[in-house]
Scaffold this active site. Structure first.
Site, short mmCIF file in Angstrom:
data_model
loop_
_atom_site.label_atom_id
_atom_site.label_comp_id
_atom_site.label_asym_id
_atom_site.label_seq_id
_atom_site.Cartn_x
_atom_site.Cartn_y
_atom_site.Cartn_z
N LYS A 1 0.84 -1.20 0.00
CA LYS A 1 0.00 0.00 0.00
C LYS A 1 0.87 1.26 0.00
O LYS A 1 0.67 2.18 -0.78
CB LYS A 1 -0.93 0.02 1.23
CG LYS A 1 -1.83 -1.18 1.33
CD LYS A 1 -2.73 -1.13 2.56
CE LYS A 1 -2.01 -1.18 3.90
NZ LYS A 1 -1.31 -2.44 4.17
N ARG B 1 -9.98 0.82 8.38
CA ARG B 1 -9.49 -0.52 8.67
C ARG B 1 -10.56 -1.40 9.28
O ARG B 1 -10.28 -2.55 9.62
CB ARG B 1 -8.33 -0.40 9.67
CG ARG B 1 -7.01 -0.86 9.10
CD ARG B 1 -5.98 -0.60 10.15
NE ARG B 1 -4.79 -1.33 9.93
CZ ARG B 1 -3.73 -0.84 9.30
NH1 ARG B 1 -3.75 0.36 8.79
NH2 ARG B 1 -2.65 -1.57 9.19
N ARG C 1 11.75 -5.79 5.01
CA ARG C 1 11.57 -4.34 4.80
C ARG C 1 12.56 -3.54 5.64
O ARG C 1 12.80 -3.83 6.80
CB ARG C 1 10.15 -3.92 5.18
CG ARG C 1 9.99 -2.41 5.21
CD ARG C 1 8.57 -1.95 5.25
NE ARG C 1 7.79 -2.53 6.32
CZ ARG C 1 6.48 -2.40 6.43
NH1 ARG C 1 5.81 -1.71 5.53
NH2 ARG C 1 5.82 -2.94 7.43
N ARG D 1 11.25 -1.80 11.07
CA ARG D 1 10.13 -1.36 11.90
C ARG D 1 9.94 -2.33 13.06
O ARG D 1 10.05 -3.54 12.89
CB ARG D 1 8.86 -1.31 11.06
CG ARG D 1 8.50 0.10 10.63
CD ARG D 1 7.39 0.15 9.65
NE ARG D 1 6.15 -0.49 10.08
CZ ARG D 1 5.02 -0.46 9.37
NH1 ARG D 1 4.99 0.17 8.21
NH2 ARG D 1 3.93 -1.06 9.79
N ARG E 1 -0.73 -8.91 13.23
CA ARG E 1 -1.27 -7.92 12.27
C ARG E 1 -2.07 -8.61 11.16
O ARG E 1 -3.11 -8.12 10.74
CB ARG E 1 -0.13 -7.08 11.68
CG ARG E 1 0.46 -6.10 12.68
CD ARG E 1 1.84 -5.63 12.30
NE ARG E 1 1.88 -4.95 11.03
CZ ARG E 1 3.00 -4.82 10.29
NH1 ARG E 1 4.15 -5.33 10.71
NH2 ARG E 1 2.96 -4.17 9.15
P1 AP5 Z 1 4.82 -1.62 1.92
O1 AP5 Z 1 4.52 -0.79 0.73
O2 AP5 Z 1 5.43 -0.96 3.11
O3 AP5 Z 1 3.51 -2.42 2.37
P2 AP5 Z 1 2.24 -1.90 3.15
O4 AP5 Z 1 1.05 -2.59 2.56
O5 AP5 Z 1 2.20 -0.41 3.19
O6 AP5 Z 1 2.55 -2.55 4.56
P3 AP5 Z 1 2.49 -1.95 6.03
O7 AP5 Z 1 3.20 -2.96 6.88
O8 AP5 Z 1 2.97 -0.55 6.11
O9 AP5 Z 1 0.96 -2.02 6.30
P4 AP5 Z 1 0.25 -2.10 7.63
O10 AP5 Z 1 -1.16 -1.88 7.20
O11 AP5 Z 1 0.47 -3.33 8.43
O12 AP5 Z 1 0.94 -1.00 8.53
P5 AP5 Z 1 0.54 0.50 8.87
O13 AP5 Z 1 1.78 1.28 8.89
O14 AP5 Z 1 -0.61 0.97 8.06
O15 AP5 Z 1 5.75 -2.85 1.44
C1 AP5 Z 1 6.27 -3.79 2.36
C2 AP5 Z 1 7.63 -4.29 1.87
O16 AP5 Z 1 7.45 -4.99 0.64
C3 AP5 Z 1 8.66 -3.17 1.57
O17 AP5 Z 1 9.94 -3.61 1.92
C4 AP5 Z 1 8.58 -2.98 0.06
O18 AP5 Z 1 9.81 -2.53 -0.48
C5 AP5 Z 1 8.23 -4.39 -0.41
N1 AP5 Z 1 7.39 -4.38 -1.59
C6 AP5 Z 1 6.35 -3.56 -1.88
N2 AP5 Z 1 5.80 -3.88 -3.06
C7 AP5 Z 1 6.50 -4.94 -3.53
C8 AP5 Z 1 6.42 -5.75 -4.72
N3 AP5 Z 1 5.48 -5.51 -5.64
N4 AP5 Z 1 7.30 -6.74 -4.85
C9 AP5 Z 1 8.26 -6.99 -3.92
N5 AP5 Z 1 8.41 -6.27 -2.78
C10 AP5 Z 1 7.51 -5.26 -2.60
O19 AP5 Z 1 -0.03 0.33 10.38
C11 AP5 Z 1 0.83 0.03 11.45
C12 AP5 Z 1 0.00 -0.01 12.75
O20 AP5 Z 1 -0.62 1.28 12.99
C13 AP5 Z 1 -1.18 -0.99 12.76
O21 AP5 Z 1 -0.76 -2.31 13.11
C14 AP5 Z 1 -2.09 -0.35 13.82
O22 AP5 Z 1 -1.62 -0.62 15.13
C15 AP5 Z 1 -1.91 1.14 13.55
N6 AP5 Z 1 -2.91 1.66 12.60
C16 AP5 Z 1 -2.66 2.15 11.34
N7 AP5 Z 1 -3.80 2.54 10.76
C17 AP5 Z 1 -4.81 2.29 11.65
C18 AP5 Z 1 -6.21 2.45 11.61
N8 AP5 Z 1 -6.86 2.93 10.51
N9 AP5 Z 1 -6.94 2.09 12.69
C19 AP5 Z 1 -6.32 1.61 13.80
N10 AP5 Z 1 -4.99 1.40 13.90
C20 AP5 Z 1 -4.23 1.74 12.83
#
Ligand code: AP5
Length: 221
Positions: A13, A88, A127, A160, A171
């Site tokens: 994402k 979410r 990552r 991270r 997660r």
């Molecule tokens: P990346 O692009 O970082 O993936 P992502 O989908 O953004 O993954 P996240 O881990 O950031 O998502 P998340 O939803 O768990 O975490 P968030 O920060 O939102 O890519 C991942 C890796 O893969 C990278 O190394 C990249 O280089 C590689 N990659 C990407 N595309 C690729 C491809 N096509 N091929 C190969 N490699 C690739 O949330 C964190 C925490 O915050 C949550 O657990 C929760 O506690 C809190 N939180 C956030 N939002 C909310 C909400 N709305 N409500 C409540 N709590 C929330």
């Protein structure tokens, strides 16, 4: 355009949102990034969110929703936005819809990025993020030129704290339990577009652009 990106942790994402931000010229709003910034700065929100994030649990809806609504009111969101990580769960989706409706707006589309679980775990475990500019790398799929050092700004790369195996499993379980029901919710509203998230980031970007182009060609009436 007003777009939501949905997908499990590691679906790409954030990677796609950064590319889309440039293409669409609208801000990328990542609730994960906003919350991590609040934790780093030690704000009241950050203090309240930290334990939930460390365990891979959702931060309480009222905290996240207030943060997003404040962000959406800023001037740069007038032409649209890309939401990454919000909503979410269904209550967050309903709050978002009500907030937009108050301003006479609505979403143009929701893109669900679909990636097999085994690939998600591999992406998350490898990552690395730049501590200075936030650029993202992967030790295998997109390694920096020099191990541990950002290509762009020479900042130090870190892993991270929620990318360890135990928290990743938590997660993924939260995604299945709380977030996956949004797929049916947005399908019922005619907004959901599933995109294959396998392959290179560029290939996935091309697929998402095709979806957005079709939305731009025939906007919702
Ligand atoms: P990346 O692009 O970082 O993936 P992502 O989908 O953004 O993954 P996240 O881990 O950031 O998502 P998340 O939803 O768990 O975490 P968030 O920060 O939102 O890519 C991942 C890796 O893969 C990278 O190394 C990249 O280089 C590689 N990659 C990407 N595309 C690729 C491809 N096509 N091929 C190969 N490699 C690739 O949330 C964190 C925490 O915050 C949550 O657990 C929760 O506690 C809190 N939180 C956030 N939002 C909310 C909400 N709305 N409500 C409540 N709590 C929330």
């Amino acid at each position: 355009m007003r777009i939501v990106l949905i997908g499990p942790p590691g679906a790409g994402k954030g990677t796609q949102a950064l590319m889309l931000r440039q293409a669409l010229e609208v801000p990328h709003i990542s609730t994960g990034d906003l919350l991590r910034e609040a934790v780093r700065e030690g704000t009241a929100l950050g203090k309240a969110a930290k334990d939930y994030m460390d365990k891979g649990e959702l931060v309480p809806d009222q905290l996240v929703t207030a943060m997003v609504e404040e962000r959406l009111q800023r001037h740069d969101c007038r032409a649209g936005f890309i939401l990454d990580g919000f909503p979410r769960n269904i209550p967050q989706a309903e709050d978002l819809s009500a907030h937009l409706a108050k301003e006479g707006k609505r979403l143009d589309g929701v893109v669900s990025i679909v990636v097999p679980r085994v690939e998600l775990v591999e992406r998350l475990s490898g990552r690395r993020v730049c501590s200075q500019c936030g650029a993202m790398y992967h030790v295998r799929f997109d390694p920096p030129r020099q191990a541990g050092v950002c290509n762009r700004c020479q900042g130090t790369l870190y892993q991270r704290s929620d990318d360890n195996a135990e928290t990743v499993n938590a997660r993924l379980a939260v995604y299945e339990g709380a977030t996956a029901p949004l797929l049916a919710y947005y399908t019922s509203k005619g907004l959901l577009h599933a995109v294959d998230g396998s392959g290179t980031p560029e290939l996935v970007f091309t697929r998402i652009r095709e979806v957005l182009n079709s939305l731009q060609a025939s906007p919702r009436s």
